[in-house]
Design an enzyme around this catalytic site. Sequence first.
Site, PDB file in Angstrom:
ATOM      1  N   PRO A  10      -0.010   3.813   0.979  1.00  0.00           N
ATOM      2  CA  PRO A  10      -0.542   3.310   2.249  1.00  0.00           C
ATOM      3  C   PRO A  10       0.242   2.147   2.837  1.00  0.00           C
ATOM      4  CG  PRO A  10      -1.953   2.670   0.414  1.00  0.00           C
ATOM      5  CD  PRO A  10      -0.971   3.669  -0.123  1.00  0.00           C
ATOM      6  N   ASN A  11       0.376   2.197   4.135  1.00  0.00           N
ATOM      7  CA  ASN A  11       0.975   1.148   4.971  1.00  0.00           C
ATOM      8  C   ASN A  11       2.495   1.073   4.879  1.00  0.00           C
ATOM      9  OD1 ASN A  11      -1.600   0.133   5.947  1.00  0.00           O
ATOM     10  ND2 ASN A  11      -1.905  -0.613   3.860  1.00  0.00           N
ATOM     11  N   ARG A  18       6.010  -4.368   9.444  1.00  0.00           N
ATOM     12  CA  ARG A  18       4.907  -4.899   8.651  1.00  0.00           C
ATOM     13  C   ARG A  18       5.371  -6.124   7.861  1.00  0.00           C
ATOM     14  NH1 ARG A  18       2.807  -2.335   2.931  1.00  0.00           N
ATOM     15  NH2 ARG A  18       1.050  -3.741   2.687  1.00  0.00           N
ATOM     16  N   TYR A  23       8.250  -7.911   3.259  1.00  0.00           N
ATOM     17  CA  TYR A  23       8.771  -6.590   2.914  1.00  0.00           C
ATOM     18  C   TYR A  23      10.150  -6.286   3.500  1.00  0.00           C
ATOM     19  CZ  TYR A  23       3.985  -5.910   1.331  1.00  0.00           C
ATOM     20  OH  TYR A  23       2.792  -6.039   0.671  1.00  0.00           O
ATOM     21  N   ASN A  74       5.851   4.164  -5.165  1.00  0.00           N
ATOM     22  CA  ASN A  74       5.377   2.902  -4.598  1.00  0.00           C
ATOM     23  C   ASN A  74       3.993   3.206  -4.041  1.00  0.00           C
ATOM     24  OD1 ASN A  74       4.722   0.572  -3.317  1.00  0.00           O
ATOM     25  ND2 ASN A  74       6.684   0.321  -2.256  1.00  0.00           N
ATOM     26  N   ALA A  77      -1.102  -0.659  -2.109  1.00  0.00           N
ATOM     27  CA  ALA A  77      -2.318  -1.316  -2.619  1.00  0.00           C
ATOM     28  C   ALA A  77      -3.077  -0.449  -3.626  1.00  0.00           C
ATOM     29  CB  ALA A  77      -3.222  -1.688  -1.455  1.00  0.00           C
ATOM     30  N   GLU A  98       6.985   2.901 -11.569  1.00  0.00           N
ATOM     31  CA  GLU A  98       6.238   2.131 -10.555  1.00  0.00           C
ATOM     32  C   GLU A  98       7.231   1.243  -9.806  1.00  0.00           C
ATOM     33  OE1 GLU A  98       2.879  -0.140 -12.020  1.00  0.00           O
ATOM     34  OE2 GLU A  98       3.143  -1.608 -10.426  1.00  0.00           O
ATOM     35  N   HIS A 100       7.854  -1.517  -6.383  1.00  0.00           N
ATOM     36  CA  HIS A 100       7.376  -2.355  -5.274  1.00  0.00           C
ATOM     37  C   HIS A 100       8.557  -3.063  -4.636  1.00  0.00           C
ATOM     38  CE1 HIS A 100       3.311  -1.739  -6.676  1.00  0.00           C
ATOM     39  NE2 HIS A 100       3.745  -2.027  -7.895  1.00  0.00           N
ATOM     40  N   ARG A 107       2.850 -13.067  -6.301  1.00  0.00           N
ATOM     41  CA  ARG A 107       1.915 -13.038  -5.171  1.00  0.00           C
ATOM     42  C   ARG A 107       0.468 -13.235  -5.663  1.00  0.00           C
ATOM     43  NH1 ARG A 107       3.194  -8.018  -1.533  1.00  0.00           N
ATOM     44  NH2 ARG A 107       1.921  -9.254  -0.066  1.00  0.00           N
TER      45      ARG A 107
HETATM   46  C1  DQA Z   1       3.800  -3.145  -2.359  1.00  0.00           C
HETATM   47  C2  DQA Z   1       2.994  -4.275  -3.021  1.00  0.00           C
HETATM   48  C3  DQA Z   1       1.501  -4.008  -2.926  1.00  0.00           C
HETATM   49  O1  DQA Z   1       0.783  -5.065  -3.516  1.00  0.00           O
HETATM   50  C4  DQA Z   1       1.087  -3.896  -1.466  1.00  0.00           C
HETATM   51  O2  DQA Z   1      -0.285  -3.587  -1.382  1.00  0.00           O
HETATM   52  C5  DQA Z   1       1.906  -2.926  -0.713  1.00  0.00           C
HETATM   53  C6  DQA Z   1       3.352  -2.908  -0.926  1.00  0.00           C
HETATM   54  C7  DQA Z   1       5.310  -3.454  -2.332  1.00  0.00           C
HETATM   55  O3  DQA Z   1       6.090  -2.534  -2.150  1.00  0.00           O
HETATM   56  O4  DQA Z   1       5.708  -4.614  -2.471  1.00  0.00           O
HETATM   57  O5  DQA Z   1       1.418  -2.202   0.145  1.00  0.00           O
HETATM   58  O6  DQA Z   1       3.614  -1.962  -3.117  1.00  0.00           O
END
Ligand code: DQA
Length: 145
Positions: A10-11, A18, A23, A74, A77, A98, A100, A107
């Site tokens: 998501p996002n 964003r 990011y 990735n 959240a 995993e 990010h 954070r």
């Molecule tokens: C993320 C880190 C997550 O905590 C966050 O909710 C994201 C992006 C990252 O790529 O840094 O949506 O996965």
Amino acid sequence: MASVLILNGPNLNLLGTRQPEVYGSTTLADIEAMCLAHGEAIDLKVSFAQSNHEGALVDAIHAARGAHDGIILNAGAYTHTSIALMDAIASVELPAIELHLSNVHAREDFRHVSYIAKACVGIICGFGAQGYVLAMDAMKAKVSG
Ligand code: DQA
């Protein structure tokens, strides 16, 4: 040729606009192009996908079995909340990494928890878009034995 599914949660479709201070300014389309180019360079077939929906991500992980040799995820959240994604990864028995963009451990406390990690062979975080390339190199080494 080994094949990897690079799955984004998501996002992440909003990358570029964003919270660029967190990011970066690279878009998801830029990252996809970078991954496809790197895949050609290291002989790794790449399928790239994104969804904002937890169930769709579960479906994509299920579909990876038999189609790919590993998953780079990735999960955004959902990393910090989703037992369903953890179970899906464990169920398909493919090596998963995993990933990010940000250093989640520098954070908020809630980002220090990962359900996904329990089902993954390793974690890459904090290297921005470059992390996708690092994860691909790690996956290539993993699936090449
Ligand atoms: C993320 C880190 C997550 O905590 C966050 O909710 C994201 C992006 C990252 O790529 O840094 O949506 O996965």
